[in-house]
Design a protein around this motif. Structure first.
Motif, PDB file in Angstrom:
ATOM      1  N   ARG A  21     -41.733 -15.725 -40.610  1.00 10.24           N
ATOM      2  CA  ARG A  21     -42.729 -16.759 -40.893  1.00 10.24           C
ATOM      3  C   ARG A  21     -43.148 -17.458 -39.603  1.00 10.24           C
ATOM      4  NH1 ARG A  21     -45.797 -19.731 -44.887  1.00 10.24           N
ATOM      5  NH2 ARG A  21     -46.382 -21.567 -43.729  1.00 10.24           N
ATOM      6  N   GLU A  22     -42.177 -17.775 -38.744  1.00 11.53           N
ATOM      7  CA  GLU A  22     -42.493 -18.413 -37.468  1.00 11.53           C
ATOM      8  C   GLU A  22     -43.334 -17.501 -36.586  1.00 11.53           C
ATOM      9  OE1 GLU A  22     -39.020 -19.934 -35.486  1.00 11.53           O
ATOM     10  OE2 GLU A  22     -38.446 -21.125 -37.238  1.00 11.53           O
ATOM     11  N   GLN A  23     -43.013 -16.213 -36.585  1.00 14.56           N
ATOM     12  CA  GLN A  23     -43.776 -15.251 -35.789  1.00 14.56           C
ATOM     13  C   GLN A  23     -45.211 -15.153 -36.312  1.00 14.56           C
ATOM     14  OE1 GLN A  23     -42.025 -11.356 -35.616  1.00 14.56           O
ATOM     15  NE2 GLN A  23     -43.567 -10.578 -34.219  1.00 14.56           N
ATOM     16  N   VAL A  24     -45.373 -15.112 -37.626  1.00  8.80           N
ATOM     17  CA  VAL A  24     -46.711 -15.061 -38.225  1.00  8.80           C
ATOM     18  C   VAL A  24     -47.478 -16.334 -37.882  1.00  8.80           C
ATOM     19  CG1 VAL A  24     -47.972 -15.092 -40.420  1.00  8.80           C
ATOM     20  CG2 VAL A  24     -46.115 -13.447 -40.072  1.00  8.80           C
ATOM     21  N   ASP A  25     -46.824 -17.486 -38.001  1.00 12.50           N
ATOM     22  CA  ASP A  25     -47.482 -18.753 -37.670  1.00 12.50           C
ATOM     23  C   ASP A  25     -47.897 -18.793 -36.199  1.00 12.50           C
ATOM     24  OD1 ASP A  25     -47.407 -19.766 -40.234  1.00 12.50           O
ATOM     25  OD2 ASP A  25     -45.670 -21.061 -39.885  1.00 12.50           O
ATOM     26  N   GLU A  26     -47.031 -18.323 -35.312  1.00 13.79           N
ATOM     27  CA  GLU A  26     -47.377 -18.299 -33.892  1.00 13.79           C
ATOM     28  C   GLU A  26     -48.575 -17.390 -33.634  1.00 13.79           C
ATOM     29  OE1 GLU A  26     -44.232 -17.604 -31.105  1.00 13.79           O
ATOM     30  OE2 GLU A  26     -42.995 -19.216 -31.938  1.00 13.79           O
ATOM     31  N   GLU A  27     -48.619 -16.267 -34.305  1.00 16.34           N
ATOM     32  CA  GLU A  27     -49.755 -15.342 -34.147  1.00 16.34           C
ATOM     33  C   GLU A  27     -51.042 -15.990 -34.660  1.00 16.34           C
ATOM     34  OE1 GLU A  27     -51.633 -12.028 -32.777  1.00 16.34           O
ATOM     35  OE2 GLU A  27     -49.516 -12.472 -32.510  1.00 16.34           O
ATOM     36  N   LEU A  40     -45.851 -21.042 -12.210  1.00 16.17           N
ATOM     37  CA  LEU A  40     -46.744 -19.901 -12.433  1.00 16.17           C
ATOM     38  C   LEU A  40     -46.055 -18.775 -13.194  1.00 16.17           C
ATOM     39  CD1 LEU A  40     -48.574 -19.943  -9.010  1.00 16.17           C
ATOM     40  CD2 LEU A  40     -49.563 -20.519 -11.253  1.00 16.17           C
ATOM     41  N   GLU A  41     -44.788 -18.534 -12.917  1.00 17.24           N
ATOM     42  CA  GLU A  41     -44.052 -17.509 -13.667  1.00 17.24           C
ATOM     43  C   GLU A  41     -43.982 -17.877 -15.151  1.00 17.24           C
ATOM     44  OE1 GLU A  41     -40.966 -15.988 -10.166  1.00 17.24           O
ATOM     45  OE2 GLU A  41     -40.345 -17.566 -11.560  1.00 17.24           O
ATOM     46  N   LEU A  42     -43.647 -19.118 -15.426  1.00 21.26           N
ATOM     47  CA  LEU A  42     -43.525 -19.557 -16.820  1.00 21.26           C
ATOM     48  C   LEU A  42     -44.871 -19.542 -17.536  1.00 21.26           C
ATOM     49  CD1 LEU A  42     -41.004 -22.470 -16.220  1.00 21.26           C
ATOM     50  CD2 LEU A  42     -40.521 -20.322 -17.426  1.00 21.26           C
ATOM     51  N   LEU A  43     -45.917 -20.022 -16.855  1.00 22.30           N
ATOM     52  CA  LEU A  43     -47.250 -20.006 -17.474  1.00 22.30           C
ATOM     53  C   LEU A  43     -47.755 -18.581 -17.664  1.00 22.30           C
ATOM     54  CD1 LEU A  43     -49.052 -22.986 -15.685  1.00 22.30           C
ATOM     55  CD2 LEU A  43     -48.188 -22.902 -18.044  1.00 22.30           C
ATOM     56  N   THR A  44     -47.455 -17.713 -16.717  1.00 24.00           N
ATOM     57  CA  THR A  44     -47.864 -16.310 -16.845  1.00 24.00           C
ATOM     58  C   THR A  44     -47.155 -15.659 -18.024  1.00 24.00           C
ATOM     59  OG1 THR A  44     -48.355 -16.121 -14.488  1.00 24.00           O
ATOM     60  CG2 THR A  44     -47.961 -14.058 -15.679  1.00 24.00           C
ATOM     61  N   ASP A  45     -45.872 -15.904 -18.165  1.00 17.49           N
ATOM     62  CA  ASP A  45     -45.144 -15.351 -19.311  1.00 17.49           C
ATOM     63  C   ASP A  45     -45.751 -15.822 -20.625  1.00 17.49           C
ATOM     64  OD1 ASP A  45     -43.439 -14.007 -17.594  1.00 17.49           O
ATOM     65  OD2 ASP A  45     -41.829 -15.499 -17.759  1.00 17.49           O
ATOM     66  N   THR A  46     -46.088 -17.103 -20.700  1.00 19.28           N
ATOM     67  CA  THR A  46     -46.721 -17.635 -21.904  1.00 19.28           C
ATOM     68  C   THR A  46     -48.092 -17.000 -22.107  1.00 19.28           C
ATOM     69  OG1 THR A  46     -45.539 -19.719 -21.691  1.00 19.28           O
ATOM     70  CG2 THR A  46     -47.512 -19.731 -23.066  1.00 19.28           C
ATOM     71  N   ALA A  47     -48.867 -16.880 -21.032  1.00 19.03           N
ATOM     72  CA  ALA A  47     -50.208 -16.308 -21.136  1.00 19.03           C
ATOM     73  C   ALA A  47     -50.172 -14.846 -21.571  1.00 19.03           C
ATOM     74  CB  ALA A  47     -50.942 -16.436 -19.807  1.00 19.03           C
ATOM     75  N   LEU A  48     -49.180 -14.110 -21.111  1.00 21.08           N
ATOM     76  CA  LEU A  48     -49.083 -12.709 -21.506  1.00 21.08           C
ATOM     77  C   LEU A  48     -48.593 -12.565 -22.936  1.00 21.08           C
ATOM     78  CD1 LEU A  48     -47.651 -11.202 -18.202  1.00 21.08           C
ATOM     79  CD2 LEU A  48     -49.980 -10.974 -19.113  1.00 21.08           C
ATOM     80  N   ASP A  49     -47.803 -13.530 -23.385  1.00 24.36           N
ATOM     81  CA  ASP A  49     -47.278 -13.509 -24.747  1.00 24.36           C
ATOM     82  C   ASP A  49     -48.261 -14.126 -25.746  1.00 24.36           C
ATOM     83  OD1 ASP A  49     -45.244 -13.106 -26.741  1.00 24.36           O
ATOM     84  OD2 ASP A  49     -44.751 -15.241 -26.586  1.00 24.36           O
ATOM     85  N   ARG A  50     -48.886 -15.213 -25.379  1.00 22.00           N
ATOM     86  CA  ARG A  50     -49.789 -15.966 -26.257  1.00 22.00           C
ATOM     87  C   ARG A  50     -51.056 -16.364 -25.502  1.00 22.00           C
ATOM     88  NH1 ARG A  50     -48.233 -14.218 -30.705  1.00 22.00           N
ATOM     89  NH2 ARG A  50     -46.116 -14.720 -31.331  1.00 22.00           N
ATOM     90  N   PRO A  51     -51.961 -15.432 -25.248  1.00 20.26           N
ATOM     91  CA  PRO A  51     -53.143 -15.725 -24.430  1.00 20.26           C
ATOM     92  C   PRO A  51     -54.055 -16.792 -25.024  1.00 20.26           C
ATOM     93  CG  PRO A  51     -53.299 -13.541 -25.424  1.00 20.26           C
ATOM     94  CD  PRO A  51     -51.916 -14.036 -25.682  1.00 20.26           C
ATOM     95  N   GLY A  52     -54.117 -16.875 -26.342  1.00 17.00           N
ATOM     96  CA  GLY A  52     -54.970 -17.892 -26.966  1.00 17.00           C
ATOM     97  C   GLY A  52     -54.497 -19.294 -26.675  1.00 17.00           C
ATOM     98  N   LEU A  53     -53.190 -19.496 -26.711  1.00 18.18           N
ATOM     99  CA  LEU A  53     -52.648 -20.828 -26.440  1.00 18.18           C
ATOM    100  C   LEU A  53     -52.945 -21.260 -25.014  1.00 18.18           C
ATOM    101  CD1 LEU A  53     -49.204 -20.742 -28.267  1.00 18.18           C
ATOM    102  CD2 LEU A  53     -51.302 -21.901 -28.964  1.00 18.18           C
ATOM    103  N   VAL A  54     -52.831 -20.327 -24.078  1.00 18.01           N
ATOM    104  CA  VAL A  54     -53.111 -20.665 -22.691  1.00 18.01           C
ATOM    105  C   VAL A  54     -54.603 -20.929 -22.497  1.00 18.01           C
ATOM    106  CG1 VAL A  54     -53.036 -19.794 -20.317  1.00 18.01           C
ATOM    107  CG2 VAL A  54     -51.058 -19.548 -21.813  1.00 18.01           C
TER     108      VAL A  54
END
Length: 185
Positions: free
Chosen positions: A6-12, A88-102
């Protein structure tokens, strides 16, 4: 197990909605477009979030939580190239995982009407920006713009692993950190 799914679906859902809100703004993003983007009917989307406003608020909150996590992880590091690299490493990881949020997080950088004081404070906290240092502000804006574009390209190409270190290095270059200044290459 069901809760994790459910959390994964919500994050997507939040990530895809955030991408639309970042691209078109709140007013120009329809509930139908949001539902289509996440692969649900409008009724199905409304089952997860009771309104477009609630979805927008949840996406903003999720983006704030992620950026707060980055802030917390670098708070103890002194300003300089090592701190910038870690941000930058942390933001890049987030951007690659969740580009919409970034994209939603960076929207105030590229859209004047989306600009707000909270965003300025976040950038100041993450990158230790002195508000009077215009060059540093421009370099951070350039680095974040590069991060956003390059992470989208990596996601589009499906090649996140090999792009990640290059994205970080490109952003460090934008910040003006010469390669000889870098402790970890």
């Amino acid at each position: 197990m069901a809760r994790a799914l459910r959390e994964q679906v919500d994050e997507e859902i939040l990530d895809r909605a955030a991408a639309l809100f970042a691209q078109h703004g709140f007013e120009q993003t329809s509930l139908k477009a949001l539902a289509d983007a996440v692969g649900l009917s409008k009724a199905g989307l409304l089952h997860h979030y009771p309104s477009k406003e609630a979805l927008h608020a949840a996406a903003l909150e999720f983006s704030a939580v992620r950026s707060g996590q980055v802030r917390d992880q670098v708070a103890s590091l002194p300003p300089g190239p090592d701190r910038d690299r870690r941000v930058l490493e942390l933001l890049t990881d987030t951007a690659l995982d969740r580009p919409g949020l970034v994209a939603l997080l960076f929207r105030p950088v590229t859209t004047p009407e989306a600009h707000n004081a909270d965003h300025d404070e976040l950038l100041s906290d993450l990158f230790a920006i002195d508000p009077s240092d215009v060059e540093r502000l421009i370099r951070v804006t350039g680095a974040l713009s590069a991060l956003a574009v390059l992470s989208l390209a990596a996601n589009y190409r499906g090649d996140k692993t090999s792009w990640r270190p290059r994205i970080v290095e490109t952003c460090l270059d934008a910040l003006g950190h010469a390669r000889s200044d870098r402790a970890r290459d």
